[in-house]
Design a protein around this motif. Structure first.
Motif, PDB file in Angstrom:
ATOM      1  N   ASN A   5      -5.983  -7.904   4.538  1.00  0.00           N
ATOM      2  CA  ASN A   5      -4.870  -7.804   5.605  1.00  0.00           C
ATOM      3  C   ASN A   5      -3.496  -7.216   5.549  1.00  0.00           C
ATOM      4  O   ASN A   5      -2.989  -6.415   6.118  1.00  0.00           O
ATOM      5  CB  ASN A   5      -5.064  -8.593   7.042  1.00  0.00           C
ATOM      6  N   VAL A   6      -3.160  -8.126   5.007  1.00  0.00           N
ATOM      7  CA  VAL A   6      -1.569  -8.070   4.427  1.00  0.00           C
ATOM      8  C   VAL A   6      -1.357  -6.845   3.409  1.00  0.00           C
ATOM      9  O   VAL A   6      -0.445  -5.965   3.725  1.00  0.00           O
ATOM     10  CB  VAL A   6      -0.898  -9.286   3.470  1.00  0.00           C
ATOM     11  N   GLN A   7      -2.496  -6.323   2.753  1.00  0.00           N
ATOM     12  CA  GLN A   7      -2.245  -5.110   2.047  1.00  0.00           C
ATOM     13  C   GLN A   7      -2.208  -4.119   3.082  1.00  0.00           C
ATOM     14  O   GLN A   7      -1.349  -2.890   2.815  1.00  0.00           O
ATOM     15  CB  GLN A   7      -3.262  -4.940   0.971  1.00  0.00           C
ATOM     16  N   ARG A   8      -2.871  -3.964   4.142  1.00  0.00           N
ATOM     17  CA  ARG A   8      -3.258  -3.067   4.876  1.00  0.00           C
ATOM     18  C   ARG A   8      -1.556  -3.055   5.832  1.00  0.00           C
ATOM     19  O   ARG A   8      -1.060  -1.925   6.131  1.00  0.00           O
ATOM     20  CB  ARG A   8      -4.237  -3.104   5.784  1.00  0.00           C
ATOM     21  N   ARG A   9      -1.172  -4.420   6.032  1.00  0.00           N
ATOM     22  CA  ARG A   9       0.068  -4.286   6.870  1.00  0.00           C
ATOM     23  C   ARG A   9       1.255  -3.600   5.908  1.00  0.00           C
ATOM     24  O   ARG A   9       2.237  -3.027   6.705  1.00  0.00           O
ATOM     25  CB  ARG A   9       0.359  -5.603   7.270  1.00  0.00           C
ATOM     26  N   LEU A  10       1.193  -4.114   4.828  1.00  0.00           N
ATOM     27  CA  LEU A  10       2.196  -3.452   3.722  1.00  0.00           C
ATOM     28  C   LEU A  10       2.456  -1.878   4.015  1.00  0.00           C
ATOM     29  O   LEU A  10       3.253  -1.341   3.974  1.00  0.00           O
ATOM     30  CB  LEU A  10       2.349  -4.039   2.544  1.00  0.00           C
ATOM     31  N   ASP A  11       0.978  -1.304   3.757  1.00  0.00           N
ATOM     32  CA  ASP A  11       0.994   0.231   3.696  1.00  0.00           C
ATOM     33  C   ASP A  11       1.503   0.752   5.074  1.00  0.00           C
ATOM     34  O   ASP A  11       2.046   1.783   5.055  1.00  0.00           O
ATOM     35  CB  ASP A  11      -0.401   0.541   3.463  1.00  0.00           C
ATOM     36  N   LEU A  12       1.232   0.189   6.177  1.00  0.00           N
ATOM     37  CA  LEU A  12       1.556   0.667   7.703  1.00  0.00           C
ATOM     38  C   LEU A  12       3.208   0.294   7.854  1.00  0.00           C
ATOM     39  O   LEU A  12       3.742   1.323   8.465  1.00  0.00           O
ATOM     40  CB  LEU A  12       0.751  -0.135   8.485  1.00  0.00           C
ATOM     41  N   LEU A  13       3.667  -0.716   7.446  1.00  0.00           N
ATOM     42  CA  LEU A  13       5.048  -1.045   7.813  1.00  0.00           C
ATOM     43  C   LEU A  13       5.836  -0.695   6.816  1.00  0.00           C
ATOM     44  O   LEU A  13       7.013  -0.244   7.198  1.00  0.00           O
ATOM     45  CB  LEU A  13       5.112  -2.485   7.851  1.00  0.00           C
ATOM     46  N   TYR A  14       5.701  -0.729   5.387  1.00  0.00           N
ATOM     47  CA  TYR A  14       6.702  -0.401   4.500  1.00  0.00           C
ATOM     48  C   TYR A  14       6.063   0.739   3.660  1.00  0.00           C
ATOM     49  O   TYR A  14       5.892   0.585   2.450  1.00  0.00           O
ATOM     50  CB  TYR A  14       7.097  -1.522   3.674  1.00  0.00           C
ATOM     51  N   PRO A  15       5.649   1.930   4.115  1.00  0.00           N
ATOM     52  CA  PRO A  15       5.170   3.140   3.148  1.00  0.00           C
ATOM     53  C   PRO A  15       6.050   3.522   2.135  1.00  0.00           C
ATOM     54  O   PRO A  15       7.097   3.724   2.786  1.00  0.00           O
ATOM     55  CB  PRO A  15       4.391   4.268   4.247  1.00  0.00           C
ATOM     56  N   ASN A  16       5.669   3.649   0.931  1.00  0.00           N
ATOM     57  CA  ASN A  16       6.601   4.101  -0.157  1.00  0.00           C
ATOM     58  C   ASN A  16       7.802   3.124  -0.304  1.00  0.00           C
ATOM     59  O   ASN A  16       8.966   3.688  -0.835  1.00  0.00           O
ATOM     60  CB  ASN A  16       7.043   5.362   0.184  1.00  0.00           C
ATOM     61  N   HIS A  17       7.854   1.984   0.469  1.00  0.00           N
ATOM     62  CA  HIS A  17       9.036   1.237   0.168  1.00  0.00           C
ATOM     63  C   HIS A  17       8.645  -0.493  -0.129  1.00  0.00           C
ATOM     64  O   HIS A  17       9.273  -1.301   0.110  1.00  0.00           O
ATOM     65  CB  HIS A  17       9.687   0.932   1.539  1.00  0.00           C
ATOM     66  N   HIS A  18       7.569  -0.443  -0.913  1.00  0.00           N
ATOM     67  CA  HIS A  18       7.036  -1.804  -1.275  1.00  0.00           C
ATOM     68  C   HIS A  18       6.351  -1.572  -2.450  1.00  0.00           C
ATOM     69  O   HIS A  18       5.625  -0.459  -2.904  1.00  0.00           O
ATOM     70  CB  HIS A  18       6.306  -2.445  -0.208  1.00  0.00           C
ATOM     71  N   THR A  19       6.192  -2.668  -3.244  1.00  0.00           N
ATOM     72  CA  THR A  19       5.372  -2.785  -4.672  1.00  0.00           C
ATOM     73  C   THR A  19       4.548  -3.994  -4.871  1.00  0.00           C
ATOM     74  O   THR A  19       5.396  -5.037  -4.348  1.00  0.00           O
ATOM     75  CB  THR A  19       6.315  -2.671  -5.903  1.00  0.00           C
ATOM     76  N   LEU A  20       3.269  -3.809  -4.693  1.00  0.00           N
ATOM     77  CA  LEU A  20       2.635  -4.916  -4.637  1.00  0.00           C
ATOM     78  C   LEU A  20       1.877  -5.109  -5.849  1.00  0.00           C
ATOM     79  O   LEU A  20       0.835  -4.093  -6.387  1.00  0.00           O
ATOM     80  CB  LEU A  20       1.631  -4.997  -3.543  1.00  0.00           C
ATOM     81  N   GLN A  21       1.709  -6.099  -6.800  1.00  0.00           N
ATOM     82  CA  GLN A  21       1.158  -6.258  -8.115  1.00  0.00           C
ATOM     83  C   GLN A  21       0.251  -7.580  -7.830  1.00  0.00           C
ATOM     84  O   GLN A  21       0.681  -8.531  -7.665  1.00  0.00           O
ATOM     85  CB  GLN A  21       2.044  -5.924  -9.420  1.00  0.00           C
ATOM     86  N   ILE A  22      -0.960  -7.502  -8.314  1.00  0.00           N
ATOM     87  CA  ILE A  22      -1.818  -8.661  -8.144  1.00  0.00           C
ATOM     88  C   ILE A  22      -2.552  -8.532  -9.537  1.00  0.00           C
ATOM     89  O   ILE A  22      -3.520  -7.812 -10.075  1.00  0.00           O
ATOM     90  CB  ILE A  22      -3.089  -8.772  -7.121  1.00  0.00           C
TER      91      ILE A  22
END
Length: 349
Positions: free
Chosen positions: A315-332
């Motif tokens: 869910n949090v990955q999806r929310r990041l894509d919706l709320l901060y498109p092209n303005h976030h970086t997530l690495q796991i």
């Protein structure tokens, strides 16, 4: 939704009026002028001719909007191409004949008027206005369709975000209540302060998360309360290192956005893990949030997943894509026996 300034009716009317004035003034503005030519008074026929051509301009303007707002939607869009062609031809015939009748009745002595030249010249002007009318209608409908699509997309995103939030909250609550059950079984003195912490968490979830964004300070307080509950549960069994700094300035963030990473670390970084350790680091400065959560894990263990497993991170990955498109970086990543989540968000958007 508030309309932009350029979409207001009076702005649209002003733009259309200015465009028509400029268009029909071009023949007069571009006409060559001879400064040595003596100024002569206008003849009555010349004045009447100007009035007739001005009437023709008004007819063309009327046809422009008639075609764009009525003929195209009623005939062309409904694939009545034959009727559309007849309507255009009929409009052209009426335009030519009306100007010819005005010329004949009001300037009968004018011998310079030739009907064939009049038809030939009028055809080019009429086709130009027709092309402009079709282009205007096409572009206008395209803009309206794009705006409607954006509005629908925004509504869809709002609905989806609300659904994602509603999924996060129960999932989190189940884990916290499990902690309370463990403390109750131990008849621990920590149960009462834990319940107080839980009530503050519930207050935040019920009254703060309805907002589009909350202050980062409130979000970190929420994280700290959750971490305190986990400290009480695990006591010295889990080493918990927390470093959260938000001293740069006040920032806003989507509520309940960071908790799934912390929750995931406690869920998968404890239990049968030897010398379990969880490291949480948060730093916000220069409009950038850096959030790192690391926990030890056993690569040889096979985890039995329940139906709710993975809901938080997905869910949090999806929310990041919706709320901060092209303005976030997530690495796991998994390295050196650690599961590391590294998140960077541009808080200026």
């Amino acid at each position: 939704m508030k309309k932009p300034w350029y979409a207001k009716k009076w702005i649209t009317l002003l733009l259309h009026t200015t465009a028509w004035v400029l268009l029909f003034s071009l023949p007069y503005l571009l006409r060559p002028q001879n400064p040595n030519e003596p100024v002569r008074p206008k003849s009555p026929n010349e004045t009447i001719n100007n009035i007739i051509w001005l009437t023709g301009d008004v007819l063309l303007i009327g046809f422009f909007y008639l075609n764009a707002l009525l003929i195209i939607p009623r005939l062309f869009y409904k694939k009545k191409y034959t009727l559309y062609t007849l309507a255009i031809f009929g409009s052209f015939t009426m335009y030519v004949m009306l100007l010819w009748l005005l010329k004949v009745f009001f300037t009968p002595a004018d011998k310079t008027f030739e009907f064939r030249k009049h038809v030939f010249f009028s055809t080019f002007i009429f086709l130009f206005i027709l092309a402009c009318s079709i282009a205007y209608k096409t572009i206008r409908d395209r803009i309206i369709a794009d705006n409607l699509a954006k509005e629908k997309e925004n509504e869809y995103l709002k609905t989806e975000l609300s659904l994602l939030r509603s999924q996060v909250s129960p999932h989190f609550m189940f884990n916290v209540l499990n902690n309370m059950v463990a403390l109750a079984r131990k008849q621990s003195d920590l149960l009462e302060p834990s319940l107080i912490k839980l009530s503050s968490l519930m207050r935040y979830m019920l009254y703060e998360t309805d907002e589009e964004k909350v202050s980062l300070e409130k979000e970190t307080e929420y994280l700290q309360s959750y971490i305190d509950l986990q400290r009480q549960r695990f006591s010295k069994k889990v080493i918990i290192n927390v470093n959260m700094q938000t001293t740069d300035k006040l920032y806003d963030i989507e509520p309940m956005l960071l908790i799934p990473f912390v929750e995931n670390a406690f869920k998968h970084g404890t239990g049968m893990i030897e010398q379990a350790q969880i490291d949480i680091d948060l730093k916000a400065e220069n409009n950038t949030l850096q959030f790192i959560v690391a926990n030890k894990y056993d690569p040889t263990s096979v985890e039995v997943k329940d139906k709710a497993s993975g809901i938080g991170l997905t869910n949090v990955q999806r929310r990041l894509d919706l709320l901060y498109p092209n303005h976030h970086t997530l690495q796991i990543v998994k390295e050196n026996g650690k599961f590391i989540v590294s998140l960077q968000i541009n808080l200026a958007v």
